[in-house]
Write a protein that holds these residues in place. Structure first.
Motif, PDB file in Angstrom:
ATOM      1  N   GLY A   1      -2.133  -1.501  -7.310  1.00 33.84           N
ATOM      2  CA  GLY A   1      -2.273  -0.282  -6.530  1.00 33.84           C
ATOM      3  C   GLY A   1      -3.483  -0.270  -5.619  1.00 33.84           C
ATOM      4  O   GLY A   1      -3.438   0.286  -4.519  1.00 33.84           O
ATOM      5  N   ALA A   2      -4.595  -0.915  -6.059  1.00 34.95           N
ATOM      6  CA  ALA A   2      -5.865  -0.783  -5.338  1.00 34.95           C
ATOM      7  C   ALA A   2      -6.149  -1.925  -4.366  1.00 34.95           C
ATOM      8  O   ALA A   2      -6.755  -1.706  -3.309  1.00 34.95           O
ATOM      9  N   VAL A   3      -5.761  -3.140  -4.709  1.00 33.15           N
ATOM     10  CA  VAL A   3      -6.107  -4.297  -3.873  1.00 33.15           C
ATOM     11  C   VAL A   3      -5.611  -4.147  -2.438  1.00 33.15           C
ATOM     12  O   VAL A   3      -6.369  -4.408  -1.486  1.00 33.15           O
ATOM     13  N   PRO A   4      -4.352  -3.735  -2.193  1.00 32.99           N
ATOM     14  CA  PRO A   4      -3.914  -3.594  -0.797  1.00 32.99           C
ATOM     15  C   PRO A   4      -4.741  -2.595  -0.001  1.00 32.99           C
ATOM     16  O   PRO A   4      -5.017  -2.819   1.181  1.00 32.99           O
ATOM     17  N   SER A   5      -5.155  -1.498  -0.628  1.00 33.26           N
ATOM     18  CA  SER A   5      -5.953  -0.495   0.087  1.00 33.26           C
ATOM     19  C   SER A   5      -7.327  -1.038   0.454  1.00 33.26           C
ATOM     20  O   SER A   5      -7.813  -0.828   1.568  1.00 33.26           O
ATOM     21  N   ILE A   6      -7.967  -1.728  -0.475  1.00 29.14           N
ATOM     22  CA  ILE A   6      -9.285  -2.302  -0.192  1.00 29.14           C
ATOM     23  C   ILE A   6      -9.184  -3.367   0.900  1.00 29.14           C
ATOM     24  O   ILE A   6      -9.995  -3.399   1.837  1.00 29.14           O
ATOM     25  N   ALA A   7      -8.189  -4.244   0.782  1.00 28.33           N
ATOM     26  CA  ALA A   7      -8.022  -5.308   1.781  1.00 28.33           C
ATOM     27  C   ALA A   7      -7.713  -4.725   3.154  1.00 28.33           C
ATOM     28  O   ALA A   7      -8.309  -5.144   4.163  1.00 28.33           O
TER      29      ALA A   7
ATOM     30  N   GLN B   1       0.823  -1.207   0.000  1.00 28.16           N
ATOM     31  CA  GLN B   1       0.000   0.000   0.000  1.00 28.16           C
ATOM     32  C   GLN B   1       0.859   1.259   0.000  1.00 28.16           C
ATOM     33  O   GLN B   1       0.477   2.271  -0.573  1.00 28.16           O
ATOM     34  N   SER B   2       2.015   1.202   0.632  1.00 31.03           N
ATOM     35  CA  SER B   2       2.892   2.372   0.686  1.00 31.03           C
ATOM     36  C   SER B   2       3.802   2.488  -0.531  1.00 31.03           C
ATOM     37  O   SER B   2       4.452   3.517  -0.723  1.00 31.03           O
ATOM     38  N   LEU B   3       3.852   1.445  -1.363  1.00 33.16           N
ATOM     39  CA  LEU B   3       4.711   1.465  -2.550  1.00 33.16           C
ATOM     40  C   LEU B   3       4.071   2.319  -3.637  1.00 33.16           C
ATOM     41  O   LEU B   3       2.897   2.125  -3.976  1.00 33.16           O
ATOM     42  N   PRO B   4       4.791   3.281  -4.203  1.00 26.36           N
ATOM     43  CA  PRO B   4       4.217   4.105  -5.287  1.00 26.36           C
ATOM     44  C   PRO B   4       3.777   3.242  -6.466  1.00 26.36           C
ATOM     45  O   PRO B   4       4.504   2.328  -6.888  1.00 26.36           O
ATOM     46  N   SER B   5       2.602   3.536  -7.001  1.00 21.34           N
ATOM     47  CA  SER B   5       2.055   2.731  -8.090  1.00 21.34           C
ATOM     48  C   SER B   5       2.923   2.777  -9.333  1.00 21.34           C
ATOM     49  O   SER B   5       2.973   1.811 -10.110  1.00 21.34           O
ATOM     50  N   VAL B   6       3.615   3.903  -9.537  1.00 24.78           N
ATOM     51  CA  VAL B   6       4.435   4.047 -10.740  1.00 24.78           C
ATOM     52  C   VAL B   6       5.546   3.007 -10.776  1.00 24.78           C
ATOM     53  O   VAL B   6       6.052   2.655 -11.849  1.00 24.78           O
TER      54      VAL B   6
END
Length: 298
Positions: A168-174, A139-144
């Motif tokens: 980019g999105a799965v860790p935030s949702i989980a 989640q803290s890793l930049p998506s780029v």
């Protein structure tokens, strides 16, 4: 002595009556609609004033030659002309739809993956110990950072775009769902087990509804990560067969040193992000809070 006891009882009765009246007042829901003028002043006028102020400062920087190089800061009129030209040529909606369709579809896939993953991490101690820290790190890793390996693995295609969105999105949702589950009162779980709600039934009827506020917060953050991941992928991985989305439009403006096009892309990216939040996630969040008595209709 009798007089003292009577006075104490009267005082206690008055305190209880006051407490009851206060609780009744808190539970009272205003069902009438606000006047149109009040809604305008509270909801519409503040953002309009903020936008007008930004445009005024922007125009002042150009008009008073504080920034006198149009290749660095174009005027609002120049950006408007570029937007108008793209609209008249029938390209503007194409830019927007290319990015929105990718973003929403990628977010939908992230939702399908992140929700069961979050439940698994929240409910199984071994899984939480194994991959919980990894999810937080991702989640803290930049998506780029995911764009180069995704291009190498999958090539320049839409699958690469969706892979970057998922990562980019799965860790935030989980993580949002894990946080919501952690805040469920243990009493709810015990009551559910007493009523026979165990296993999947308990998860569906007890855990998920109770964890909904944290879950919705994770969904909002997941969409933000989806949108940013997509923009990073479109900017870096440009290819004619992929079409022109908003990120590609921003990169085209940079390559052409056309700051009006760059500002056009930035404004469109910002507008779409705000619109999705206002149309989908803000109403969902209000409904969740209102259903729990945390937000009163007014």
């Amino acid at each position: 002595m009798a007089s003292t006891e009577t006075t104490a009882k009267d005082k206690d009765g008055g305190d209880l009556a006051g407490l009851e009246a206060g609780l009744d007042a808190l539970e009272t829901v205003q069902t009438g609609r606000k006047p149109l003028r009040q809604t305008f002043v509270e909801k519409i006028l503040p953002p309009v004033v903020a936008i007008a102020l930004v445009l005024a400062v922007w125009q002042a920087l150009v008009s008073f030659k504080i920034v006198d190089d149009p290749t660095k800061l174009p005027s609002p009129g120049a950006v408007w002309d570029v937007l108008r030209q793209a609209w008249l040529q029938g390209e503007l909606l194409g830019y927007i739809w290319t990015s929105i369709s990718r973003g929403l579809l990628g977010f939908f896939f992230a939702l399908l993956i992140g929700t069961p993953l979050g439940l698994l991490v929240a409910r199984v101690k071994f899984v939480r110990a194994a991959i919980g820290p990894i999810l937080s790190g991702l989640q803290s890793l930049p998506s780029v950072a995911w764009v180069p390996p995704a291009v190498i693995w999958l090539g320049l295609n839409n699958q690469m775009m969706y892979a970057v969105i998922l990562l980019g999105a799965v860790p935030s949702i989980a993580n949002g769902l894990v946080s919501g589950v952690d805040q469920v009162p243990p009493l709810f779980l015990r009551a559910g087990r007493t009523l026979g709600a165990t296993g999947l039934k308990g998860t569906w009827h007890i855990v998920l509804p109770a964890a909904l506020p944290g879950y919705v917060a994770g969904l909002k953050q997941g969409w933000a990560f989806s949108w940013r991941s997509l923009m990073a992928a479109e900017i870096i991985a440009s290819f004619p067969d992929l079409g022109v989305g908003l990120g590609q439009l921003l990169e085209n403006g940079r390559n052409a040193s056309d700051m009006a096009m760059v500002f056009e892309a930035i404004l469109l990216i910002l507008t779409v992000g705000i619109a999705i939040d206002l149309l989908i996630f803000s109403p969902l969040e209000r409904w969740v809070l209102r259903s729990r008595g945390l937000l009163v209709k007014g």
